[in-house]
Scaffold this motif. Structure first.
Motif, PDB file in Angstrom:
ATOM      1  N   CYS A 104      12.059 -11.967  -7.242  1.00 36.93           N
ATOM      2  CA  CYS A 104      10.764 -11.280  -7.267  1.00 36.93           C
ATOM      3  C   CYS A 104      10.071 -11.478  -8.609  1.00 36.93           C
ATOM      4  O   CYS A 104      10.697 -11.803  -9.602  1.00 36.93           O
ATOM      5  N   ASP A 105       8.780 -11.243  -8.588  1.00 34.54           N
ATOM      6  CA  ASP A 105       7.996 -11.287  -9.811  1.00 34.54           C
ATOM      7  C   ASP A 105       6.891 -10.246  -9.709  1.00 34.54           C
ATOM      8  O   ASP A 105       6.629  -9.688  -8.635  1.00 34.54           O
ATOM      9  N   VAL A 106       6.234  -9.986 -10.833  1.00 34.89           N
ATOM     10  CA  VAL A 106       5.098  -9.066 -10.888  1.00 34.89           C
ATOM     11  C   VAL A 106       3.905  -9.812 -11.470  1.00 34.89           C
ATOM     12  O   VAL A 106       4.035 -10.464 -12.509  1.00 34.89           O
ATOM     13  N   VAL A 107       2.780  -9.736 -10.796  1.00 34.41           N
ATOM     14  CA  VAL A 107       1.539 -10.315 -11.297  1.00 34.41           C
ATOM     15  C   VAL A 107       0.573  -9.167 -11.568  1.00 34.41           C
ATOM     16  O   VAL A 107       0.350  -8.316 -10.696  1.00 34.41           O
ATOM     17  N   VAL A 108       0.016  -9.143 -12.778  1.00 39.85           N
ATOM     18  CA  VAL A 108      -0.915  -8.087 -13.166  1.00 39.85           C
ATOM     19  C   VAL A 108      -2.339  -8.583 -12.966  1.00 39.85           C
ATOM     20  O   VAL A 108      -2.692  -9.683 -13.404  1.00 39.85           O
ATOM     21  N   ARG A 109      -3.155  -7.773 -12.310  1.00 40.61           N
ATOM     22  CA  ARG A 109      -4.566  -8.079 -12.103  1.00 40.61           C
ATOM     23  C   ARG A 109      -5.407  -6.942 -12.685  1.00 40.61           C
ATOM     24  O   ARG A 109      -5.096  -5.771 -12.478  1.00 40.61           O
ATOM     25  N   GLU A 110      -6.467  -7.305 -13.376  1.00 41.14           N
ATOM     26  CA  GLU A 110      -7.288  -6.287 -14.037  1.00 41.14           C
ATOM     27  C   GLU A 110      -8.177  -5.569 -13.028  1.00 41.14           C
ATOM     28  O   GLU A 110      -8.812  -6.191 -12.174  1.00 41.14           O
ATOM     29  N   ILE A 111      -8.211  -4.254 -13.129  1.00 38.89           N
ATOM     30  CA  ILE A 111      -9.155  -3.436 -12.382  1.00 38.89           C
ATOM     31  C   ILE A 111     -10.009  -2.674 -13.385  1.00 38.89           C
ATOM     32  O   ILE A 111      -9.665  -2.600 -14.566  1.00 38.89           O
ATOM     33  N   HIS A 112     -11.123  -2.121 -12.926  1.00 35.94           N
ATOM     34  CA  HIS A 112     -12.046  -1.429 -13.827  1.00 35.94           C
ATOM     35  C   HIS A 112     -12.191   0.035 -13.419  1.00 35.94           C
ATOM     36  O   HIS A 112     -12.083   0.383 -12.233  1.00 35.94           O
ATOM     37  N   PHE A 113     -12.466   0.876 -14.402  1.00 38.80           N
ATOM     38  CA  PHE A 113     -12.634   2.302 -14.127  1.00 38.80           C
ATOM     39  C   PHE A 113     -13.826   2.559 -13.217  1.00 38.80           C
ATOM     40  O   PHE A 113     -13.914   3.609 -12.579  1.00 38.80           O
ATOM     41  N   SER A 114     -14.767   1.608 -13.130  1.00 36.52           N
ATOM     42  CA  SER A 114     -15.930   1.789 -12.261  1.00 36.52           C
ATOM     43  C   SER A 114     -15.582   1.585 -10.788  1.00 36.52           C
ATOM     44  O   SER A 114     -16.380   1.927  -9.915  1.00 36.52           O
ATOM     45  N   ASP A 115     -14.400   1.013 -10.497  1.00 35.19           N
ATOM     46  CA  ASP A 115     -13.929   0.840  -9.120  1.00 35.19           C
ATOM     47  C   ASP A 115     -12.407   0.899  -9.126  1.00 35.19           C
ATOM     48  O   ASP A 115     -11.732  -0.080  -8.823  1.00 35.19           O
ATOM     49  N   PRO A 116     -11.836   2.046  -9.473  1.00 37.99           N
ATOM     50  CA  PRO A 116     -10.395   2.104  -9.719  1.00 37.99           C
ATOM     51  C   PRO A 116      -9.530   1.940  -8.474  1.00 37.99           C
ATOM     52  O   PRO A 116      -8.361   1.567  -8.586  1.00 37.99           O
ATOM     53  N   PHE A 117     -10.092   2.237  -7.297  1.00 38.75           N
ATOM     54  CA  PHE A 117      -9.289   2.220  -6.075  1.00 38.75           C
ATOM     55  C   PHE A 117      -9.705   1.121  -5.096  1.00 38.75           C
ATOM     56  O   PHE A 117      -9.095   0.979  -4.040  1.00 38.75           O
ATOM     57  N   GLY A 118     -10.750   0.375  -5.433  1.00 34.85           N
ATOM     58  CA  GLY A 118     -11.271  -0.621  -4.502  1.00 34.85           C
ATOM     59  C   GLY A 118     -10.273  -1.708  -4.165  1.00 34.85           C
ATOM     60  O   GLY A 118     -10.072  -2.052  -2.990  1.00 34.85           O
ATOM     61  N   GLU A 119      -9.625  -2.300  -5.184  1.00 28.74           N
ATOM     62  CA  GLU A 119      -8.717  -3.414  -4.937  1.00 28.74           C
ATOM     63  C   GLU A 119      -7.523  -2.993  -4.091  1.00 28.74           C
ATOM     64  O   GLU A 119      -7.100  -3.715  -3.193  1.00 28.74           O
ATOM     65  N   VAL A 120      -6.976  -1.825  -4.361  1.00 24.18           N
ATOM     66  CA  VAL A 120      -5.810  -1.396  -3.581  1.00 24.18           C
ATOM     67  C   VAL A 120      -6.233  -1.029  -2.161  1.00 24.18           C
ATOM     68  O   VAL A 120      -5.485  -1.278  -1.200  1.00 24.18           O
TER      69      VAL A 120
END
Length: 298
Positions: free
Chosen positions: A119-135
């Motif tokens: 397994c691995d972990v990839v970090v993707r940047e999210i912004h406080f202006s849309d904190p839940f959109g990506e998930v």
């Protein structure tokens, strides 16, 4: 409609090109064309407008794509979970984080990779202006955001990190020479505004509308990213609260950072879509929870 036909339809709806669809699915172009024609006969309407130069979805095709996509993705996730259970945990966990806070999770990443070497972990940047959109959209498996998290359809998981708060002011501001400030010092001063798309319940935990005694905290320029925050503060347009880890990972000309002595501790917690944890994601959550929350020490 067979599962393969659904896959062909959804791929063509994305590619809008019969040749690329066939190549992507490793079938012949004739197979793609036959499948779409069969679906149109079965439904009784045209799904794609075809010309010699372009392919486009019809309104009926748009409707079918919207209706099929969620179900097809659910099937894919189910097959993937079953496969991972049979073969053992493997693959990549996609984690959304804000700025440099992910660096504070290095011990969790190391423990996860050691326990699950496939397994691995990839970090993707999210912004406080849309904190839940990506998930919500499934673009990441987990997000790390500050509490409280009271979002429908999302589950709040374990707290991984706690830290104090800072107030960012520009050099020359009347507070800049202080050693620290309190929340009452926020009163009647202009702060950044995160706009209408962020839950007030969530952003208010970082930047409330009033001080503890009820004095108003004013909002000023709307910002969407962390760098916009730094620009707004350094140019004297507004003040902003920041989390303590900022002082370790960032510097910006014209900014002065002051500890907020009576601010509540920021608690960074994992969040995911309800009932949507792959085996590898669940394994990551379990390891993170077993290590307990880490207090940021600067």
């Amino acid at each position: 409609m067979e599962l393969r036909d659904i896959e062909i339809f959804l791929t063509l709806a994305e590619e809008l090109h019969f040749g690329r669809t066939a190549e992507r699915l490793h079938v012949t172009q004739a197979r793609v064309s036959q499948s779409i024609k069969a679906q149109e006969r079965r439904i009784g309407g045209v799904l794609f407008e075809r010309t010699s130069r372009a392919v486009a979805l019809t309104p009926l095709g748009e409707q079918l794509r919207a209706d099929l996509r969620a179900g097809y993705q659910a099937i894919q996730r189910g097959v993937e979970r079953a496969t991972e259970t049979a073969r053992g945990v493997s693959g990549t966990v996609r984690l959304g984080t804000m700025g440099a806070v992910s660096h504070e999770l290095s011990p969790v990443f190391d423990a996860f990779r050691t326990r699950y070497p496939r397994c691995d972990v990839v970090v993707r940047e999210i912004h406080f202006s849309d904190p839940f959109g990506e998930v919500r959209r499934g673009e990441v498996d987990l997000s790390l955001v500050w509490r409280p998290i009271r979002e429908p359809g999302l589950t709040e998981g374990p707290v991984l990190l706690t830290e104090g708060r800072l107030l960012a002011v520009w050099a020359g501001h009347e507070l800049a020479d202080r050693e620290s400030v309190s929340l009452e010092d926020f009163a009647d001063r202009v702060f950044i505004d995160t706009g209408p798309n962020v839950s007030e319940d969530w952003i208010g935990s970082m930047l409330p509308d009033t001080t503890p005694s009820g004095r108003p905290i004013r909002r000023g320029p709307v910002v969407n990213t962390f760098h916009e925050v730094l620009h707004a503060v350094s140019t004297g347009q507004a003040l902003s609260p920041l989390n303590q880890h900022y002082s370790r990972y960032y510097s910006h000309p014209g900014l002065v950072l002051l500890p907020v002595v009576d601010a509540p501790v920021t608690e960074w917690a994992l969040v995911w879509r309800d009932d949507d944890l792959h085996p590898r994601t669940r394994a990551f959550v379990e390891i993170a929870e077993s290590m307990g929350p880490r207090a940021y020490a600067g």
